[in-house]
Design a protein around this motif. Structure first.
Motif, PDB file in Angstrom:
ATOM      1  N   ASP A 230       0.829  -1.209   0.000  1.00 54.68           N
ATOM      2  CA  ASP A 230       0.000   0.000   0.000  1.00 54.68           C
ATOM      3  C   ASP A 230       0.861   1.257   0.000  1.00 54.68           C
ATOM      4  O   ASP A 230       0.666   2.161  -0.813  1.00 54.68           O
ATOM      5  CB  ASP A 230      -0.934   0.023   1.216  1.00 54.68           C
ATOM      6  CG  ASP A 230      -1.979  -1.071   1.180  1.00 54.68           C
ATOM      7  OD1 ASP A 230      -2.257  -1.620   0.091  1.00 54.68           O
ATOM      8  OD2 ASP A 230      -2.518  -1.383   2.260  1.00 54.68           O
ATOM      9  N   TRP A 231       1.813   1.321   0.902  1.00 61.03           N
ATOM     10  CA  TRP A 231       2.618   2.539   1.023  1.00 61.03           C
ATOM     11  C   TRP A 231       3.644   2.671  -0.095  1.00 61.03           C
ATOM     12  O   TRP A 231       3.972   3.784  -0.514  1.00 61.03           O
ATOM     13  CB  TRP A 231       3.225   2.638   2.417  1.00 61.03           C
ATOM     14  CG  TRP A 231       2.095   2.892   3.380  1.00 61.03           C
ATOM     15  CD1 TRP A 231       1.507   2.004   4.222  1.00 61.03           C
ATOM     16  CD2 TRP A 231       1.333   4.100   3.491  1.00 61.03           C
ATOM     17  NE1 TRP A 231       0.431   2.586   4.864  1.00 61.03           N
ATOM     18  CE2 TRP A 231       0.315   3.875   4.437  1.00 61.03           C
ATOM     19  CE3 TRP A 231       1.415   5.350   2.892  1.00 61.03           C
ATOM     20  CZ2 TRP A 231      -0.609   4.857   4.787  1.00 61.03           C
ATOM     21  CZ3 TRP A 231       0.492   6.333   3.238  1.00 61.03           C
ATOM     22  CH2 TRP A 231      -0.503   6.077   4.186  1.00 61.03           C
ATOM     23  N   LEU A 232       4.097   1.554  -0.639  1.00 59.37           N
ATOM     24  CA  LEU A 232       4.952   1.618  -1.822  1.00 59.37           C
ATOM     25  C   LEU A 232       4.154   2.174  -3.001  1.00 59.37           C
ATOM     26  O   LEU A 232       4.667   2.993  -3.772  1.00 59.37           O
ATOM     27  CB  LEU A 232       5.521   0.240  -2.161  1.00 59.37           C
ATOM     28  CG  LEU A 232       6.398   0.189  -3.415  1.00 59.37           C
ATOM     29  CD1 LEU A 232       7.615   1.103  -3.271  1.00 59.37           C
ATOM     30  CD2 LEU A 232       6.826  -1.236  -3.694  1.00 59.37           C
ATOM     31  N   HIS A 233       2.896   1.779  -3.128  1.00 60.97           N
ATOM     32  CA  HIS A 233       2.054   2.293  -4.200  1.00 60.97           C
ATOM     33  C   HIS A 233       1.854   3.807  -4.066  1.00 60.97           C
ATOM     34  O   HIS A 233       1.848   4.523  -5.072  1.00 60.97           O
ATOM     35  CB  HIS A 233       0.707   1.578  -4.224  1.00 60.97           C
ATOM     36  CG  HIS A 233       0.831   0.153  -4.645  1.00 60.97           C
ATOM     37  ND1 HIS A 233      -0.123  -0.784  -4.363  1.00 60.97           N
ATOM     38  CD2 HIS A 233       1.798  -0.507  -5.323  1.00 60.97           C
ATOM     39  CE1 HIS A 233       0.257  -1.952  -4.854  1.00 60.97           C
ATOM     40  NE2 HIS A 233       1.426  -1.801  -5.431  1.00 60.97           N
ATOM     41  N   PHE A 234       1.719   4.289  -2.842  1.00 59.17           N
ATOM     42  CA  PHE A 234       1.604   5.734  -2.628  1.00 59.17           C
ATOM     43  C   PHE A 234       2.865   6.444  -3.114  1.00 59.17           C
ATOM     44  O   PHE A 234       2.790   7.430  -3.858  1.00 59.17           O
ATOM     45  CB  PHE A 234       1.351   6.029  -1.138  1.00 59.17           C
ATOM     46  CG  PHE A 234       1.386   7.491  -0.815  1.00 59.17           C
ATOM     47  CD1 PHE A 234       0.319   8.312  -1.172  1.00 59.17           C
ATOM     48  CD2 PHE A 234       2.470   8.056  -0.166  1.00 59.17           C
ATOM     49  CE1 PHE A 234       0.349   9.668  -0.883  1.00 59.17           C
ATOM     50  CE2 PHE A 234       2.505   9.407   0.127  1.00 59.17           C
ATOM     51  CZ  PHE A 234       1.441  10.213  -0.233  1.00 59.17           C
ATOM     52  N   VAL A 235       4.031   5.940  -2.708  1.00 59.41           N
ATOM     53  CA  VAL A 235       5.306   6.562  -3.102  1.00 59.41           C
ATOM     54  C   VAL A 235       5.477   6.499  -4.623  1.00 59.41           C
ATOM     55  O   VAL A 235       5.894   7.484  -5.251  1.00 59.41           O
ATOM     56  CB  VAL A 235       6.487   5.890  -2.365  1.00 59.41           C
ATOM     57  CG1 VAL A 235       7.828   6.338  -2.919  1.00 59.41           C
ATOM     58  CG2 VAL A 235       6.396   6.170  -0.867  1.00 59.41           C
ATOM     59  N   LEU A 236       5.155   5.357  -5.219  1.00 62.37           N
ATOM     60  CA  LEU A 236       5.263   5.220  -6.673  1.00 62.37           C
ATOM     61  C   LEU A 236       4.326   6.190  -7.387  1.00 62.37           C
ATOM     62  O   LEU A 236       4.722   6.838  -8.371  1.00 62.37           O
ATOM     63  CB  LEU A 236       4.933   3.789  -7.104  1.00 62.37           C
ATOM     64  CG  LEU A 236       5.991   2.746  -6.840  1.00 62.37           C
ATOM     65  CD1 LEU A 236       5.438   1.348  -7.085  1.00 62.37           C
ATOM     66  CD2 LEU A 236       7.217   3.000  -7.688  1.00 62.37           C
ATOM     67  N   GLY A 237       3.100   6.300  -6.909  1.00 64.46           N
ATOM     68  CA  GLY A 237       2.143   7.205  -7.533  1.00 64.46           C
ATOM     69  C   GLY A 237       2.618   8.646  -7.508  1.00 64.46           C
ATOM     70  O   GLY A 237       2.639   9.328  -8.540  1.00 64.46           O
ATOM     71  N   ILE A 238       3.023   9.105  -6.340  1.00 67.65           N
ATOM     72  CA  ILE A 238       3.510  10.482  -6.206  1.00 67.65           C
ATOM     73  C   ILE A 238       4.780  10.676  -7.028  1.00 67.65           C
ATOM     74  O   ILE A 238       4.949  11.684  -7.715  1.00 67.65           O
ATOM     75  CB  ILE A 238       3.760  10.823  -4.713  1.00 67.65           C
ATOM     76  CG1 ILE A 238       2.435  10.800  -3.937  1.00 67.65           C
ATOM     77  CG2 ILE A 238       4.487  12.153  -4.564  1.00 67.65           C
ATOM     78  CD1 ILE A 238       1.419  11.828  -4.382  1.00 67.65           C
ATOM     79  N   GLY A 239       5.688   9.696  -6.961  1.00 68.71           N
ATOM     80  CA  GLY A 239       6.946   9.799  -7.691  1.00 68.71           C
ATOM     81  C   GLY A 239       6.757   9.837  -9.201  1.00 68.71           C
ATOM     82  O   GLY A 239       7.376  10.656  -9.891  1.00 68.71           O
ATOM     83  N   MET A 240       5.902   8.964  -9.718  1.00 67.63           N
ATOM     84  CA  MET A 240       5.691   8.933 -11.165  1.00 67.63           C
ATOM     85  C   MET A 240       5.000  10.211 -11.651  1.00 67.63           C
ATOM     86  O   MET A 240       5.389  10.775 -12.683  1.00 67.63           O
ATOM     87  CB  MET A 240       4.894   7.685 -11.556  1.00 67.63           C
ATOM     88  CG  MET A 240       5.696   6.406 -11.401  1.00 67.63           C
ATOM     89  SD  MET A 240       4.730   4.913 -11.714  1.00 67.63           S
ATOM     90  CE  MET A 240       4.564   5.014 -13.505  1.00 67.63           C
ATOM     91  N   ILE A 241       4.003  10.668 -10.927  1.00 71.15           N
ATOM     92  CA  ILE A 241       3.334  11.910 -11.313  1.00 71.15           C
ATOM     93  C   ILE A 241       4.314  13.078 -11.215  1.00 71.15           C
ATOM     94  O   ILE A 241       4.362  13.938 -12.096  1.00 71.15           O
ATOM     95  CB  ILE A 241       2.078  12.144 -10.453  1.00 71.15           C
ATOM     96  CG1 ILE A 241       1.002  11.123 -10.822  1.00 71.15           C
ATOM     97  CG2 ILE A 241       1.551  13.573 -10.616  1.00 71.15           C
ATOM     98  CD1 ILE A 241      -0.195  11.100  -9.894  1.00 71.15           C
ATOM     99  N   GLY A 242       5.109  13.084 -10.164  1.00 73.89           N
ATOM    100  CA  GLY A 242       6.115  14.139 -10.010  1.00 73.89           C
ATOM    101  C   GLY A 242       7.110  14.153 -11.163  1.00 73.89           C
ATOM    102  O   GLY A 242       7.445  15.216 -11.701  1.00 73.89           O
TER     103      GLY A 242
END
Length: 150
Positions: A123-135
């Motif tokens: 779950d928390w890896l998905h959050f980091v990936l989502g923010i990172g990819m959008i960033g």
């Protein structure tokens, strides 16, 4: 003798980022099928919250989960061929991972709806990936316009 050299193409920063992200997803997908790197490999199921396999002993995985990583990696490499494709991959992929983060938080880890499967680390890896990819998409995908001279 005539040689046909391919024209050298320069990849934009957003294309390079999409290629890197895609390559990492491919690597993660492959490693998910490697016993030892994936602990409790013999407890891996196709798709179920009861899959006991964990990538690096932390992230719950299944055959489906690994196949999704492989497909996401292939998509990243394919879309990185153009700047617009790379931008769309990072932005859209980031959005998908934020939806997965919300889904993981909303669905109980022991629920049948948790078919991927996902655990708290996922779950928390998905959050980091989502923010990172959008960033990355927003930071690297901006079109640089030439400023008029003095």
């Amino acid at each position: 003798m005539t040689t046909h050299a391919r024209p050298m193409t320069t990849r934009t920063p957003v294309q390079q980022a999409a290629m890197l992200v895609g390559a990492v997803f491919l690597l993660v997908g492959v490693l998910g099928f490697v016993p030892g790197v994936t602990t409790d490999y013999d407890a891996m199921e196709f798709a179920s919250h009861t899959s006991g396999a964990k990538l690096l002993g932390v992230f719950q995985v299944s055959i489906l989960h690994n196949l999704v990583h492989l497909a996401f990696g292939i998509a990243g490499l394919a879309l990185a061929r153009t700047a617009s494709g790379a931008y769309a991959y990072l932005l859209g992929g980031g959005a998908v991972y934020l939806v997965l983060w919300i889904y993981g938080l909303a669905v109980g880890h022991t629920s049948d709806a948790n078919f991927v499967p996902l655990n708290t680390a996922d779950d928390w890896l998905h959050f980091v990936l989502g923010i990172g990819m959008i960033g990355l998409a927003l930071l690297l995908g901006r079109r640089r316009t030439a400023r008029p001279g003095p």
